[in-house]
Write a protein that holds these residues in place. Structure first.
Motif, PDB file in Angstrom:
ATOM      1  N   TYR A   1     -94.939  35.207  66.368  1.00 32.46           N
ATOM      2  CA  TYR A   1     -94.657  35.940  64.672  1.00 32.46           C
ATOM      3  C   TYR A   1     -94.981  35.304  64.278  1.00 32.46           C
TER       4      TYR A   1
ATOM      5  N   ARG B   1    -103.472  32.581  61.479  1.00 30.94           N
ATOM      6  CA  ARG B   1    -102.491  32.310  61.953  1.00 30.94           C
ATOM      7  C   ARG B   1    -101.837  32.742  62.739  1.00 30.94           C
TER       8      ARG B   1
ATOM      9  N   LYS C   1     -97.719  29.955  67.386  1.00 34.92           N
ATOM     10  CA  LYS C   1     -95.992  30.167  66.290  1.00 34.92           C
ATOM     11  C   LYS C   1     -95.186  30.673  67.613  1.00 34.92           C
TER      12      LYS C   1
ATOM     13  N   ASN D   1     -86.496  24.000  68.581  1.00 40.53           N
ATOM     14  CA  ASN D   1     -86.600  24.766  67.564  1.00 40.53           C
ATOM     15  C   ASN D   1     -84.654  25.421  66.862  1.00 40.53           C
TER      16      ASN D   1
ATOM     17  N   GLU E   1     -93.010  17.263  63.029  1.00 39.44           N
ATOM     18  CA  GLU E   1     -92.274  18.030  62.165  1.00 39.44           C
ATOM     19  C   GLU E   1     -91.303  18.552  61.330  1.00 39.44           C
TER      20      GLU E   1
ATOM     21  N   SER F   1     -87.420  21.380  61.770  1.00 40.82           N
ATOM     22  CA  SER F   1     -87.387  22.566  63.219  1.00 40.82           C
ATOM     23  C   SER F   1     -88.114  23.587  62.618  1.00 40.82           C
ATOM     24  N   ALA F   2     -88.703  23.929  61.382  1.00 38.76           N
ATOM     25  CA  ALA F   2     -88.177  25.240  60.858  1.00 38.76           C
ATOM     26  C   ALA F   2     -89.759  25.333  59.646  1.00 38.76           C
ATOM     27  N   SER F   3     -90.322  23.793  59.711  1.00 38.75           N
ATOM     28  CA  SER F   3     -90.536  23.378  58.045  1.00 38.75           C
ATOM     29  C   SER F   3     -91.923  21.943  58.791  1.00 38.75           C
ATOM     30  N   ASN F   4     -92.829  21.702  58.055  1.00 39.70           N
ATOM     31  CA  ASN F   4     -93.367  20.534  57.546  1.00 39.70           C
ATOM     32  C   ASN F   4     -92.902  19.444  56.569  1.00 39.70           C
TER      33      ASN F   4
ATOM     34  N   LEU G   1     -96.920  22.981  63.871  1.00 37.25           N
ATOM     35  CA  LEU G   1     -97.642  24.418  62.823  1.00 37.25           C
ATOM     36  C   LEU G   1     -97.768  24.146  61.856  1.00 37.25           C
TER      37      LEU G   1
ATOM     38  N   GLY H   1     -98.847  25.121  58.757  1.00 36.90           N
ATOM     39  CA  GLY H   1     -97.657  25.215  57.907  1.00 36.90           C
ATOM     40  C   GLY H   1     -98.893  25.868  56.681  1.00 36.90           C
ATOM     41  N   ILE H   2     -98.963  26.564  56.294  1.00 38.88           N
ATOM     42  CA  ILE H   2     -99.233  27.711  55.436  1.00 38.88           C
ATOM     43  C   ILE H   2     -98.917  27.209  53.701  1.00 38.88           C
ATOM     44  N   THR H   3     -97.560  26.863  53.436  1.00 35.05           N
ATOM     45  CA  THR H   3     -97.055  25.918  52.684  1.00 35.05           C
ATOM     46  C   THR H   3     -98.044  24.790  52.532  1.00 35.05           C
TER      47      THR H   3
ATOM     48  N   SER I   1     -91.940  24.968  53.586  1.00 31.67           N
ATOM     49  CA  SER I   1     -92.026  26.370  54.683  1.00 31.67           C
ATOM     50  C   SER I   1     -92.070  27.166  53.522  1.00 31.67           C
ATOM     51  N   SER I   2     -92.449  28.641  54.009  1.00 34.96           N
ATOM     52  CA  SER I   2     -92.492  29.851  52.864  1.00 34.96           C
ATOM     53  C   SER I   2     -91.214  30.004  52.525  1.00 34.96           C
TER      54      SER I   2
HETATM   55  N1  PDD Z   1     -91.051  28.727  60.157  1.00 35.64           N
HETATM   56  N2  PDD Z   1     -93.096  24.149  60.803  1.00 35.64           N
HETATM   57  C1  PDD Z   1     -92.043  25.053  62.404  1.00 35.64           C
HETATM   58  C2  PDD Z   1     -92.080  24.208  63.536  1.00 35.64           C
HETATM   59  C3  PDD Z   1     -91.932  26.496  61.441  1.00 35.64           C
HETATM   60  O1  PDD Z   1     -90.731  26.884  62.271  1.00 35.64           O
HETATM   61  C4  PDD Z   1     -92.529  26.376  60.059  1.00 35.64           C
HETATM   62  C5  PDD Z   1     -91.652  27.927  59.416  1.00 35.64           C
HETATM   63  C6  PDD Z   1     -92.994  25.766  59.368  1.00 35.64           C
HETATM   64  C7  PDD Z   1     -93.617  26.296  58.197  1.00 35.64           C
HETATM   65  O2  PDD Z   1     -94.744  26.881  57.850  1.00 35.64           O
HETATM   66  P1  PDD Z   1     -94.832  27.655  56.386  1.00 35.64           P
HETATM   67  O3  PDD Z   1     -95.699  27.268  55.623  1.00 35.64           O
HETATM   68  O4  PDD Z   1     -96.145  28.645  57.053  1.00 35.64           O
HETATM   69  O5  PDD Z   1     -93.833  28.978  56.609  1.00 35.64           O
HETATM   70  C8  PDD Z   1     -93.339  25.013  59.716  1.00 35.64           C
HETATM   71  C9  PDD Z   1     -90.493  29.587  59.526  1.00 35.64           C
HETATM   72  C10 PDD Z   1     -89.874  29.965  57.619  1.00 35.64           C
HETATM   73  C11 PDD Z   1     -89.352  30.553  60.322  1.00 35.64           C
HETATM   74  O6  PDD Z   1     -89.298  29.796  61.115  1.00 35.64           O
HETATM   75  O7  PDD Z   1     -88.441  30.864  59.773  1.00 35.64           O
END
Ligand code: PDD
Length: 284
Positions: free
Chosen positions: A32, A51, A146, A153, A178, A180-183, A202, A204-206, A241-242
């Motif tokens: 995703y 990515r 991803k 997570n 990192e 669970s859903a962010s860096n 991951l 991260g684009i951010t 994160s985004s």
């Molecule tokens: N999560 N690490 C993990 C495990 C992530 O799931 C995410 C993003 C990031 C940060 O990546 P980015 O900067 O590209 O959003 C790092 C998204 C927001 C999600 O799962 O909804």
């Protein structure tokens, strides 16, 4: 009623249905993406599409669309939503087939996309910072993909939620990975330290945006393994994160983060980076 995209069609979400045999449902066999959209303009779409391609390569699934095709679908989907700031979610799975672990032959991928309102952090959250907790990283060793297989997570995110924290900061073999859903980024002595973009996190684009902004803004930035001890003695900790953009972590396992001058409050390097990030958003 939200309009979504499913396998070539735009339709109300209530009418978007897939087979129970979809390998995304049966095995979590898919990947995703999530692209933030500010004032109807995607942020760093090229990087998100790159990515997505990397994730698809990582699970040996052919990319069902070229970048211009993806961009067209994003544009169409964004135009069909009634709000300006959006989070465009993409999911690509290995399609529908009789249950069997091995890859099915000649089965089209399932492509699903939706766009939800993008809830960016409130002024209050930016000013106060957020609470995080820590845990050992128990996930697999392909965290650069991803994948929709997100159980590790999900459990880590719930671990944080159960403790009234926004994220769980994870360590593997004594080093920061990192959340669970962010860096997670660390500031020590005015230098931003970030774990290398390898198979343990991951990319991260951010995180990438922060790297570019730090370079442009003259803030020293080092990508290198970060020891757990460096996290505990950091001047500042950031979560990116985004959806969170960049936020200061002000307590870790209940202890205030930072040195005496700003312990438990967002630090000066964060303030500078937050301003740079806001100025980099489309339409800012
Ligand atoms: N999560 N690490 C993990 C495990 C992530 O799931 C995410 C993003 C990031 C940060 O990546 P980015 O900067 O590209 O959003 C790092 C998204 C927001 C999600 O799962 O909804």
């Amino acid at each position: 009623m939200s309009i979504v995209y499913l396998n070539g069609r735009y339709l109300p979400i209530e009418e978007a249905t897939i087979s129970v045999l979809d390998r995304g449902f049966i095995y979590g066999d898919g990947v995703y993406e999530l692209i933030p959209v500010y004032r109807r303009q995607p942020y760093r779409m090229a990087q998100h599409l790159a990515r997505l391609h990397h994730s698809l390569d990582g699970i040996r699934l052919a990319n069902p669309h070229s970048d211009p095709e993806w961009a067209t679908i994003v544009t169409e989907l964004v135009a069909r939503q009634p709000f300006d700031d959006q989070g465009v979610y993409f999911q690509v799975t290995r399609g529908v087939a009789k249950r069997d672990h091995t890859f099915p032959k000649d089965v089209p991928a399932t492509v699903f996309m939706m766009s939800n309102p993008l809830a960016t952090p409130s002024r209050e959250t930016v000013e106060s910072g957020v609470a995080c907790v820590t845990a050992v990283d128990e996930r697999w060793l392909h965290c650069d993909i991803k994948s929709t297989s997100l159980l590790g997570n999900v459990l880590m995110r719930q671990f944080a939620a159960d403790r009234d924290a926004v994220e769980t900061v994870m360590f593997r073999d004594g080093f920061l990975t990192e959340a669970s859903a962010s860096n997670i980024l660390v500031v020590k002595g005015g230098v931003v330290l970030a774990p290398p973009k390898d198979n343990r996190i991951l990319p991260g684009i951010t995180y990438g945006a922060i790297y570019d902004l730090a370079r442009q803004g003259g803030i020293p930035f080092e990508m290198r393994p970060v020891r757990e001890s460096e996290v505990w003695t950091a001047d500042e900790l950031w979560v990116t994160s985004s959806t969170k953009e960049v936020l200061a972590i002000t307590t870790l396992d209940g202890r205030p983060v930072g040195n005496a001058a700003h312990a438990g409050r967002p630090g000066p390097v964060f303030r500078k980076m937050h301003a740079l990030f806001q100025a980099s958003k489309p339409g800012a």
